[in-house]
Design an enzyme around this catalytic site. Structure first.
Site, PDB file in Angstrom:
ATOM      1  N   ARG A  22      47.101  -1.214 -19.537  1.00 33.57           N
ATOM      2  CA  ARG A  22      48.283  -0.522 -20.037  1.00 33.57           C
ATOM      3  C   ARG A  22      49.571  -1.176 -19.546  1.00 33.57           C
ATOM      4  O   ARG A  22      49.791  -1.292 -18.352  1.00 33.57           O
ATOM      5  CB  ARG A  22      48.235   0.944 -19.627  1.00 33.57           C
ATOM      6  CG  ARG A  22      47.072   1.638 -20.274  1.00 33.57           C
ATOM      7  CD  ARG A  22      46.958   3.097 -19.955  1.00 33.57           C
ATOM      8  NE  ARG A  22      45.899   3.645 -20.826  1.00 33.57           N
ATOM      9  CZ  ARG A  22      45.788   4.905 -21.166  1.00 33.57           C
ATOM     10  NH1 ARG A  22      46.634   5.785 -20.718  1.00 33.57           N
ATOM     11  NH2 ARG A  22      44.812   5.290 -21.979  1.00 33.57           N
ATOM     12  N   SER A 139      32.889  23.885 -25.260  1.00 30.11           N
ATOM     13  CA  SER A 139      34.096  23.071 -25.309  1.00 30.11           C
ATOM     14  C   SER A 139      33.997  22.070 -26.463  1.00 30.11           C
ATOM     15  O   SER A 139      33.008  21.344 -26.588  1.00 30.11           O
ATOM     16  CB  SER A 139      34.221  22.344 -23.955  1.00 30.11           C
ATOM     17  OG  SER A 139      35.300  21.456 -23.953  1.00 30.11           O
ATOM     18  N   SER A 191      45.152  15.972 -31.194  1.00 27.57           N
ATOM     19  CA  SER A 191      46.270  15.032 -31.128  1.00 27.57           C
ATOM     20  C   SER A 191      45.953  13.647 -31.672  1.00 27.57           C
ATOM     21  O   SER A 191      46.830  12.985 -32.205  1.00 27.57           O
ATOM     22  CB  SER A 191      46.763  14.914 -29.695  1.00 27.57           C
ATOM     23  OG  SER A 191      45.760  14.393 -28.865  1.00 27.57           O
ATOM     24  N   HIS A 219      49.964  20.736 -29.774  1.00 22.07           N
ATOM     25  CA  HIS A 219      50.468  19.960 -30.912  1.00 22.07           C
ATOM     26  C   HIS A 219      50.824  20.842 -32.103  1.00 22.07           C
ATOM     27  O   HIS A 219      50.962  20.348 -33.220  1.00 22.07           O
ATOM     28  CB  HIS A 219      49.459  18.890 -31.326  1.00 22.07           C
ATOM     29  CG  HIS A 219      49.320  17.833 -30.277  1.00 22.07           C
ATOM     30  ND1 HIS A 219      50.214  16.798 -30.139  1.00 22.07           N
ATOM     31  CD2 HIS A 219      48.427  17.701 -29.272  1.00 22.07           C
ATOM     32  CE1 HIS A 219      49.863  16.052 -29.106  1.00 22.07           C
ATOM     33  NE2 HIS A 219      48.784  16.574 -28.557  1.00 22.07           N
ATOM     34  N   THR A 247      53.080  23.558 -24.612  1.00 21.80           N
ATOM     35  CA  THR A 247      53.902  22.648 -23.804  1.00 21.80           C
ATOM     36  C   THR A 247      55.351  22.709 -24.264  1.00 21.80           C
ATOM     37  O   THR A 247      55.629  23.027 -25.423  1.00 21.80           O
ATOM     38  CB  THR A 247      53.391  21.201 -23.922  1.00 21.80           C
ATOM     39  OG1 THR A 247      54.182  20.358 -23.074  1.00 21.80           O
ATOM     40  CG2 THR A 247      53.538  20.656 -25.345  1.00 21.80           C
ATOM     41  N   LYS A 250      56.527  18.509 -26.097  1.00 23.42           N
ATOM     42  CA  LYS A 250      56.376  17.892 -27.419  1.00 23.42           C
ATOM     43  C   LYS A 250      57.398  18.465 -28.389  1.00 23.42           C
ATOM     44  O   LYS A 250      58.562  18.094 -28.301  1.00 23.42           O
ATOM     45  CB  LYS A 250      54.914  17.993 -27.826  1.00 23.42           C
ATOM     46  CG  LYS A 250      54.102  17.039 -26.909  1.00 23.42           C
ATOM     47  CD  LYS A 250      52.628  17.185 -26.876  1.00 23.42           C
ATOM     48  CE  LYS A 250      52.091  16.237 -25.783  1.00 23.42           C
ATOM     49  NZ  LYS A 250      50.676  16.445 -25.467  1.00 23.42           N
ATOM     50  N   THR A 279      53.710  24.597  -6.016  1.00 15.74           N
ATOM     51  CA  THR A 279      54.530  23.532  -6.599  1.00 15.74           C
ATOM     52  C   THR A 279      55.931  24.071  -6.895  1.00 15.74           C
ATOM     53  O   THR A 279      56.089  25.258  -7.203  1.00 15.74           O
ATOM     54  CB  THR A 279      53.842  22.963  -7.869  1.00 15.74           C
ATOM     55  OG1 THR A 279      54.482  21.758  -8.245  1.00 15.74           O
ATOM     56  CG2 THR A 279      53.882  23.942  -9.022  1.00 15.74           C
ATOM     57  N   THR A 280      56.917  23.208  -6.784  1.00 12.58           N
ATOM     58  CA  THR A 280      58.309  23.611  -7.021  1.00 12.58           C
ATOM     59  C   THR A 280      58.473  24.071  -8.464  1.00 12.58           C
ATOM     60  O   THR A 280      57.944  23.450  -9.379  1.00 12.58           O
ATOM     61  CB  THR A 280      59.241  22.418  -6.738  1.00 12.58           C
ATOM     62  OG1 THR A 280      58.996  21.984  -5.402  1.00 12.58           O
ATOM     63  CG2 THR A 280      60.698  22.783  -6.890  1.00 12.58           C
ATOM     64  N   THR A 365      41.170   7.218 -24.444  1.00 14.49           N
ATOM     65  CA  THR A 365      41.806   8.285 -25.224  1.00 14.49           C
ATOM     66  C   THR A 365      41.030   8.535 -26.522  1.00 14.49           C
ATOM     67  O   THR A 365      40.915   9.666 -26.969  1.00 14.49           O
ATOM     68  CB  THR A 365      43.274   7.904 -25.530  1.00 14.49           C
ATOM     69  OG1 THR A 365      43.900   7.525 -24.293  1.00 14.49           O
ATOM     70  CG2 THR A 365      44.027   9.052 -26.116  1.00 14.49           C
TER      71      THR A 365
HETATM   72  C1  LIG Z   1      49.879  16.290 -24.216  1.00 15.07           C
HETATM   73  C2  LIG Z   1      48.764  17.292 -24.168  1.00 15.07           C
HETATM   74  C3  LIG Z   1      48.651  18.207 -23.118  1.00 15.07           C
HETATM   75  C4  LIG Z   1      49.512  18.085 -21.887  1.00 15.07           C
HETATM   76  O1  LIG Z   1      50.793  18.502 -22.113  1.00 15.07           O
HETATM   77  P1  LIG Z   1      51.983  17.891 -21.213  1.00 15.07           P
HETATM   78  O2  LIG Z   1      53.027  18.934 -21.267  1.00 15.07           O
HETATM   79  O3  LIG Z   1      52.362  16.595 -21.811  1.00 15.07           O
HETATM   80  O4  LIG Z   1      51.422  17.733 -19.826  1.00 15.07           O
HETATM   81  C5  LIG Z   1      47.707  19.203 -23.200  1.00 15.07           C
HETATM   82  N1  LIG Z   1      46.883  19.304 -24.272  1.00 15.07           N
HETATM   83  C6  LIG Z   1      46.935  18.431 -25.284  1.00 15.07           C
HETATM   84  C7  LIG Z   1      46.011  18.578 -26.430  1.00 15.07           C
HETATM   85  C8  LIG Z   1      47.866  17.378 -25.260  1.00 15.07           C
HETATM   86  O5  LIG Z   1      47.894  16.471 -26.237  1.00 15.07           O
END
Ligand SMILES: *Cc1c(COP(=O)(O)O)cnc(C)c1O
Length: 408
Positions: A22, A139, A191, A219, A247, A250, A279-280, A365
């Site tokens: 990478r 899963s 994704s 996503h 999240t 994204k 964690t903070t 990936t």
């Molecule tokens: C990117 C991703 C995450 C992690 O989210 P981040 O906020 O980037 O850490 C979790 N699940 C899936 C399916 C993702 O593609």
């Protein structure tokens, strides 16, 4: 120590040999001008591989909210949530998230990765039926690494069902001990393939076999459903999923992750998950930006429609040129190359010759042989930009005699 250094060298050489070492390309994302980024020398690059799906990272309302928070509250939260790191902003954001997903409670994490890892491992570290009966987890084969890490942590009985395959899922559910606690974990939009899960049918199976349901909408939040809550909202099945995870990194255009669920489930995770407790807390700058972004996305019907329209146009143009696009029903447009070297070669050529940035996606990936370019058109990727990309690819395919093919 020498042995370990030799091991590291060999491990890296091996990755290089497979063409999947990478290398990060330094590119400056800009508040304005998305999807053009700047190289260190100041020249423009057209980026096709960002998950800032609706360009909310550059939305003036989001930027203003973040700047205002920084000016009034400073840059960082200072400490964990439990000490003095819970701002009214965090509470407001969690309440908004609960409301968005039709749940009692929301809980913010520092990333989506951490939210999956922490929530799943905390649930599976419990023994509702006593220590002799571990969880059975079902899963999806294409689940994200963050879910897999969380699932594997406490070694439940794990059943991987074929991607989006309801028959396989039901077969595995039916074969498991009927009394064992069960959890089904899946995503809504996947994704790397752009596939969409049959959420209603999965929810029905969960009901039939008495399984808890965990849904990653990373996503999909901001992008699907009347208020942007995701595919479960679009399909009218929010009530079928016990925990929804998302999240801010994204479609929201910032960073951070969250879960939403019943008061009881969320409180249990809040009270036990080390990845939440130690964690903070999220910087107020980010929380304020996320709150503003969420507010915009609730009614961003035009942005969502335009994103889908551009994805469709890109798919159609690639397909018309005989390029190996995978036809999907989501906004993710994968171009199947196969072979890490070739995949990276195409990406390098585009970058050097056409000032186009596309990320090659390699093992681990995706599976070996399924290497691809993952294209994510936003509402700001114009028809002219799409024509430019397809034109460049078409030229390269001709020059290099790459196979023109239809992909199912
Ligand atoms: C990117 C991703 C995450 C992690 O989210 P981040 O906020 O980037 O850490 C979790 N699940 C899936 C399916 C993702 O593609």
């Amino acid at each position: 120590m020498k042995m370990f250094k030799d091991h590291c060298r060999q491990a890296l050489d091996s990755i290089r040999g497979q063409g999947r070492y990478r290398v990060f390309t330094p590119l400056q994302k800009r508040a304005e001008g998305f999807p053009y980024y700047l190289r260190p020398d100041g020249s423009r690059v057209l980026v096709w591989s960002a998950n800032d799906y609706l360009a909310m990272g550059g939305h003036p309302v989001v930027i203003e909210a973040a700047c205002e928070a920084a000016r009034t509250m400073g840059a960082g939260a200072g400490v964990t949530r439990n000490i003095s790191g819970t701002s009214p902003l965090h509470d407001a954001l969690e309440a908004e998230l609960a409301d968005l997903h039709g749940k009692d409670a929301g809980l913010i994490f520092t990333s989506g990765f951490v939210s999956n890892q922490a929530a799943l491992s905390t649930i599976l570290n419990s023994f509702p039926n006593g220590p002799d009966q571990p969880w059975h987890v079902f899963s999806d084969a294409k689940n994200h690494a963050s879910m897999i890490v969380g699932i594997n942590k406490h070694h439940p009985e794990k059943h991987i069902f074929a991607h989006n395959d309801l028959d396989d899922l039901e077969r595995k559910l039916a074969a498991a001990d009927p009394d064992a606690p069960k959890l089904i974990a899946c995503e809504s939009v996947y994704s790397m393939d752009g596939t969409v899960a049959p959420l209603r049918a999965i929810g029905e199976l969960a009901e039939k076999y008495g399984a808890l349901t965990y849904l990653d909408e990373v996503h999909a939040v901001g992008l699907y459903g009347p208020s942007g809550a995701g595919v479960a909202e679009r399909d009218g099945v929010l009530g079928m999923f016990d925990i929804v995870e998302g999240t801010f990194g994204k479609a929201f255009g910032l960073a951070g992750g969250y879960i939403a669920g019943s008061q009881l489930l969320v409180d249990n995770i809040r009270s036990h998950a080390p990845g939440f407790i130690f964690t903070t807390s999220m910087p107020p700058v980010v929380a304020a930006g996320a709150l503003a972004s969420l507010g915009v996305l609730k009614t961003a019907h035009d942005l969502r429609a335009r994103q889908q329209r551009q994805a469709r146009y890109l798919r159609d143009e690639l397909s018309a040129a005989g390029l190996p696009v995978i036809q999907t029903e989501s906004h993710i447009v994968p171009l199947l190359i196969g072979g890490a070297h070739c995949c990276k070669g195409v990406a390098d050529w585009l970058f050097e010759n056409a000032s186009i940035y596309v990320q090659p996606i390699n093992y681990p990936t995706v599976a070996v042989g399924e290497e691809r370019l993952r294209l994510t058109p936003s509402p700001l990727h114009t028809d002219a930009m799409i024509d430019e990309l397809v034109g460049a690819l078409d030229y390269l395919w001709q020059q290099q005699h790459l196979p023109r093919q239809k992909v199912a």
